[in-house]
Design an enzyme around this catalytic site. Structure first.
Site, PDB file in Angstrom:
ATOM      1  CG  MET A   1      18.839  48.021  -2.166  1.00  0.00           C
ATOM      2  SD  MET A   1      17.338  47.109  -1.792  1.00  0.00           S
ATOM      3  CE  MET A   1      18.010  45.564  -1.238  1.00  0.00           C
ATOM      4  N   PRO A   2      19.427  48.669   2.028  1.00  0.00           N
ATOM      5  CG  PRO A   2      19.177  46.547   2.973  1.00  0.00           C
ATOM      6  CD  PRO A   2      18.896  47.342   1.725  1.00  0.00           C
ATOM      7  CB  THR A   3      23.755  50.490   5.500  1.00  0.00           C
ATOM      8  OG1 THR A   3      23.888  51.094   4.216  1.00  0.00           O
ATOM      9  CG2 THR A   3      25.118  50.307   6.135  1.00  0.00           C
ATOM     10  CE1 TYR A   4      19.568  44.283   7.323  1.00  0.00           C
ATOM     11  CE2 TYR A   4      20.712  44.220   5.219  1.00  0.00           C
ATOM     12  CZ  TYR A   4      19.556  44.083   5.954  1.00  0.00           C
ATOM     13  OH  TYR A   4      18.384  43.752   5.324  1.00  0.00           O
TER      14      TYR A   4
ATOM     15  CG  ASP B   1      26.688  49.297   1.444  1.00  0.00           C
ATOM     16  OD1 ASP B   1      27.490  48.724   0.686  1.00  0.00           O
ATOM     17  OD2 ASP B   1      26.165  50.397   1.188  1.00  0.00           O
TER      18      ASP B   1
END
Length: 63
Positions: free
Chosen positions: A1-4, A40
């Protein structure tokens, strides 16, 4: 999943940041799937003296 990675000028309240991360997480899960625990988000508060646009520090700008 993404980390921004979010960079923004300091001054937002904890409540504003809380709402922001809740909504980013909700939309990420809605669109990408997965669980909220896999999203995250890192927020960096930048002082106005360390941010410039158009050759001027934001510290020098009027609000």
């Amino acid at each position: 999943m993404p980390t921004y990675h979010i960079e923004m000028m300091e001054g937002r309240t904890v409540e504003q940041k809380k709402k922001l991360v809740e909504e980013i997480t909700r939309v990420s899960v809605e669109i990408l799937g997965g669980s909220p625990e896999s999203v995250d988000i890192l927020i960096t508060d930048v002082k106005r003296e360390n941010w410039a646009t158009g050759g001027k520090l934001w510290l020098e700008r009027t609000s």
